[in-house]
Write a protein that holds these residues in place. Structure first.
Motif, mmCIF file in Angstrom:
data_model
loop_
_atom_site.group_PDB
_atom_site.id
_atom_site.type_symbol
_atom_site.label_atom_id
_atom_site.label_comp_id
_atom_site.label_asym_id
_atom_site.label_seq_id
_atom_site.Cartn_x
_atom_site.Cartn_y
_atom_site.Cartn_z
ATOM 1 N N GLN A 36 -13.090 40.561 55.767
ATOM 2 C CA GLN A 36 -11.861 40.822 54.797
ATOM 3 C C GLN A 36 -10.981 39.712 54.645
ATOM 4 O O GLN A 36 -10.941 39.305 53.422
ATOM 5 C CB GLN A 36 -10.881 42.153 55.291
ATOM 6 C CG GLN A 36 -11.522 43.508 55.228
ATOM 7 C CD GLN A 36 -10.504 44.585 55.828
ATOM 8 O OE1 GLN A 36 -9.602 44.256 56.805
ATOM 9 N NE2 GLN A 36 -10.611 45.715 54.995
ATOM 10 N N VAL A 54 -6.957 48.403 49.098
ATOM 11 C CA VAL A 54 -8.140 47.525 48.966
ATOM 12 C C VAL A 54 -9.224 48.065 49.990
ATOM 13 O O VAL A 54 -8.859 47.798 51.136
ATOM 14 C CB VAL A 54 -7.564 46.133 48.914
ATOM 15 C CG1 VAL A 54 -8.790 45.408 48.826
ATOM 16 C CG2 VAL A 54 -6.902 45.788 47.820
ATOM 17 N N ASP A 55 -10.329 48.425 49.829
ATOM 18 C CA ASP A 55 -11.405 48.759 50.679
ATOM 19 C C ASP A 55 -12.104 47.433 50.883
ATOM 20 O O ASP A 55 -12.451 46.509 50.009
ATOM 21 C CB ASP A 55 -12.392 49.593 49.870
ATOM 22 C CG ASP A 55 -13.487 50.056 50.843
ATOM 23 O OD1 ASP A 55 -13.683 49.491 51.902
ATOM 24 O OD2 ASP A 55 -14.433 50.816 50.547
ATOM 25 N N SER A 56 -12.514 46.919 52.210
ATOM 26 C CA SER A 56 -12.941 45.658 52.531
ATOM 27 C C SER A 56 -14.254 45.580 51.936
ATOM 28 O O SER A 56 -14.647 44.554 51.544
ATOM 29 C CB SER A 56 -13.369 45.647 54.121
ATOM 30 O OG SER A 56 -14.025 46.683 54.524
ATOM 31 N N ASP A 113 -15.007 46.462 48.880
ATOM 32 C CA ASP A 113 -14.709 45.965 47.581
ATOM 33 C C ASP A 113 -14.634 44.619 47.586
ATOM 34 O O ASP A 113 -15.045 43.844 46.500
ATOM 35 C CB ASP A 113 -13.570 46.704 46.871
ATOM 36 C CG ASP A 113 -13.742 48.019 46.555
ATOM 37 O OD1 ASP A 113 -14.949 48.648 46.468
ATOM 38 O OD2 ASP A 113 -12.839 48.912 46.474
ATOM 39 N N LEU A 114 -13.803 44.054 48.450
ATOM 40 C CA LEU A 114 -13.482 42.433 48.693
ATOM 41 C C LEU A 114 -14.758 41.765 48.803
ATOM 42 O O LEU A 114 -15.061 40.755 48.356
ATOM 43 C CB LEU A 114 -12.580 42.300 49.725
ATOM 44 C CG LEU A 114 -11.068 42.424 49.507
ATOM 45 C CD1 LEU A 114 -10.173 42.503 50.832
ATOM 46 C CD2 LEU A 114 -10.484 41.562 48.540
ATOM 47 N N GLU A 158 -17.793 42.625 47.785
ATOM 48 C CA GLU A 158 -18.463 42.671 46.603
ATOM 49 C C GLU A 158 -18.059 41.515 45.548
ATOM 50 O O GLU A 158 -18.733 41.050 44.905
ATOM 51 C CB GLU A 158 -18.754 44.074 46.208
ATOM 52 C CG GLU A 158 -19.538 44.951 46.693
ATOM 53 C CD GLU A 158 -20.985 44.415 46.357
ATOM 54 O OE1 GLU A 158 -21.156 44.071 45.286
ATOM 55 O OE2 GLU A 158 -21.777 44.365 47.196
ATOM 56 N N LEU A 159 -16.553 41.715 45.552
ATOM 57 C CA LEU A 159 -15.937 40.700 44.725
ATOM 58 C C LEU A 159 -16.382 39.401 45.180
ATOM 59 O O LEU A 159 -16.857 38.350 44.200
ATOM 60 C CB LEU A 159 -14.379 40.755 44.762
ATOM 61 C CG LEU A 159 -13.443 39.956 43.983
ATOM 62 C CD1 LEU A 159 -14.075 40.438 42.179
ATOM 63 C CD2 LEU A 159 -12.146 40.487 43.989
ATOM 64 N N GLU A 207 -19.727 38.564 44.050
ATOM 65 C CA GLU A 207 -19.907 38.473 42.341
ATOM 66 C C GLU A 207 -19.234 36.867 41.899
ATOM 67 O O GLU A 207 -19.890 36.195 41.251
ATOM 68 C CB GLU A 207 -19.199 39.431 41.731
ATOM 69 C CG GLU A 207 -19.765 40.875 41.508
ATOM 70 C CD GLU A 207 -21.088 40.859 41.174
ATOM 71 O OE1 GLU A 207 -21.282 40.169 39.754
ATOM 72 O OE2 GLU A 207 -21.964 41.524 41.391
#
Length: 179
Positions: free
Chosen positions: A7, A37-39, A41-42, A44-45, A48
């Motif tokens: 994270q 905030v989901d870990s 999601d971070l 994935e961000l 990207e």
């Protein structure tokens, strides 16, 4: 432990928009529900962003490759122009006993002593009695450049194409300006 480290790395690689729980002084929604905030999601961000960086790098590399090819082409064109200028200068410095006039063709010979000279007499006119080594015929253009006899037809074709383009261009500009 590993999840926390992941994270932190994802948060460091991905810049998140700072949170304002009361924008403009009004609490619109519960910040506890919207700012979770989901870990994953971070992560994935971060992926990207890394993917975008890779694409940007590839895109820049491709564009620079095109520019490098253009530079090589321009260098070759510059080399040709400089060589042509040197050849023209060399031909202008060859001795002759007459005034050279643009639009005329002159014939280059070499004496046994090695001296080169221009003559208005062609090898055909000399016939078998030509006293010196024939090196080539050159046409003096109106811009004072020289065209070798074997390139004269190519130059004539180029000039006809240019004249055709200019004629079409003038017709087009006249047509457009009448409106």
């Amino acid at each position: 432990m590993a999840l926390n480290r992941l994270q932190e790395e994802a948060g460091a690689a991905a810049n998140l928009v700072e949170m304002d729980s009361v924008p403009g002084g009004y609490e619109l929604v519960s910040p506890h529900r919207t700012n979770k905030v989901d870990s994953l999601d971070l992560v994935e961000l971060a992926k990207e962003i890394q993917k975008a960086d890779t694409f940007v790098h590839a895109n820049v590399s491709n564009k620079l490759q095109v520019i490098a090819e253009q530079v090589r082409f321009l260098q070759e064109q510059a080399r040709k122009v400089l060589q042509e200028a040197k050849d023209n200068a060399d031909l202008h410095h060859i001795p002759c006993n007459f005034v050279k006039k643009p639009g005329s063709t002159y014939h280059l010979y070499r004496r046994p002593s090695g001296q080169k000279y221009f003559s208005i007499i062609s090898p055909k006119e000399w016939g078998s009695t030509c006293p010196h080594e024939f090196l080539g015929s050159f046409h003096l253009e109106h811009d004072q450049s020289w065209t070798a006899e074997d390139k004269m037809e190519e130059r004539l074709n180029d000039q006809q194409m240019i004249d055709k383009i200019l004629t079409c261009s003038n017709t087009l500009s006249i047509t457009l300006s009448k409106k």
